[in-house]
Design an enzyme around this catalytic site. Structure first.
Site: not given
Length: 376
Positions: A124, A305
């Site tokens: 991430c 994301c």
């Protein structure tokens, strides 16, 4: 426990509790699975066996490797001690320390607030700056922002790897008056002196720069798991990650091994969204191989994301290989939206627990085609 780690940004910002992100492993495993509560010690692909750390050997016909990514706190000198002794040093990447973040944000009274991004692959890649935007908004609402210098010190040369979203994030950084320091990699923390030292990556003389901090959120260096890198029979590429075909998720050398998620060398961002789509590809590839066919592939590198920019705003970045934008909704997802914040906060956890873990979610591609009338 099994953790829904994408929630940890919200835990660090006081929006969710750590308990909201966890379930007992026995509750989320499919019925019929045997759960071995031991660590993996060795994979022997030539003998089709895996060895557990208690010495037990298991044989397989097909092997799916989903070991995730390894957090290396020890690669930053003094970081482990700082996390233990300094209440103003935190990281959202470790379950034991994410609970420190919100109290540190609350207790901050001004000064230098530093947020870091390491000089390694990470899971991430948006998370290091998400917590920064949330903290900045909290401090603005509680009267300490005008006494604060917010710094984002990233080892990368850009704020984000996809141009469209990078441009939008730069406007957020400018609006929030954040100091952006690129190509700086954290190497050490001194909790007694309250200093953080960074390598200046573009300096050929090995020059370093040291900052004093009053708040420090560290995104630590990460790597492929040691058990993969140290395998007696090589199954990784030069970087240590599982070597698979990026379109089929099948191992390049051993056709009965498949990889999924952060432990692989698939050239896309390491996110839960990527795992969801890869899950569908792994299932398809394994089914074809079991039937004596060559896997047809089809993975386009999809990953997502949700770039949270505040307590009620989010940019939903979706893209594939080479940064190709793959947005699901027929709107400009580069715009900060409250709806996308609630998608991240309320909808995505339910998709994870109720659909992905139960095998019913293979990513949004079918919905993307419907919403774009088949033109994607």
């Amino acid at each position: 426990h099994h953790y829904y780690q994408p929630m940890w940004t919200l835990v660090g910002a006081g929006i969710k509790k750590i308990d909201n992100s966890q379930r007992l492993m026995k509750e989320v495993l499919p019925q019929g699975c045997d759960h071995y509560v031991q660590r993996l010690q060795e994979i022997d692909p030539e003998k089709n066996t895996v060895i557990l750390d208690n010495g037990e050997k298991l044989t397989y016909d097909y092997l799916v490797i989903g070991l995730g990514i390894q957090i290396n706190l020890n690669k930053v000198e003094g970081l482990i001690e700082a996390l233990k002794v300094d209440p103003n040093v935190c990281t959202n990447y470790v379950s034991d320390y994410v609970v420190k973040t919100y109290p540190a944000i609350q207790n901050f009274k001004g000064g230098n607030a530093i947020f870091t991004f390491p000089n390694t692959p990470i899971k991430c890649a948006g998370a290091p700056q998400k917590i920064m935007y949330l903290a900045e908004e909290y401090w603005a609402k509680h009267g300490v922002r005008d006494k604060t210098k917010v710094m984002y010190n990233s080892a990368l040369g850009v704020i984000f790897g996809v141009k469209k979203y990078a441009e939008r994030l730069l406007t957020v950084v400018e609006r929030k008056n954040i100091n952006l320091n690129l190509r700086e990699s954290l190497t050490s923390v001194d909790p007694l002196k309250k200093t953080a030292t960074f390598d200046l990556l573009d300096n050929k003389n090995g020059e370093k720069k040291t900052y004093t901090y009053d708040f420090l959120h560290v995104s630590p260096p990460m790597s492929a798991p040691d058990v993969l890198k140290n395998s007696t029979v090589p199954i990784v590429d030069a970087s240590g990650f599982l070597d698979v075909n990026k379109y089929t998720c099948q191992h390049v050398k051993f056709p009965n091994i498949f990889g999924i998620g952060d432990c692989t060398n698939i050239p896309t961002s390491k996110t839960a969204a990527a795992v969801a789509t890869q899950n569908k590809i792994v299932h398809r590839s394994m089914t074809e191989v079991m039937a004596g066919k060559a896997p047809t592939g089809g993975y386009e590198g999809y990953t997502s994301c949700p770039l949270i920019t505040g307590y009620h705003s989010c940019i939903l970045a979706e893209f594939g290989f080479d940064g190709v934008v793959l947005e699901t909704f027929p709107i400009d997802q580069g715009k900060e939206r409250r709806t996308m914040f609630h998608m991240k906060k309320d909808v995505m956890p339910q998709i994870y627990w109720q659909m992905l873990l139960k095998g019913y979610w293979g990513g949004p591609q079918p919905y993307r085609k419907i919403m774009h009338l088949g033109f994607v």
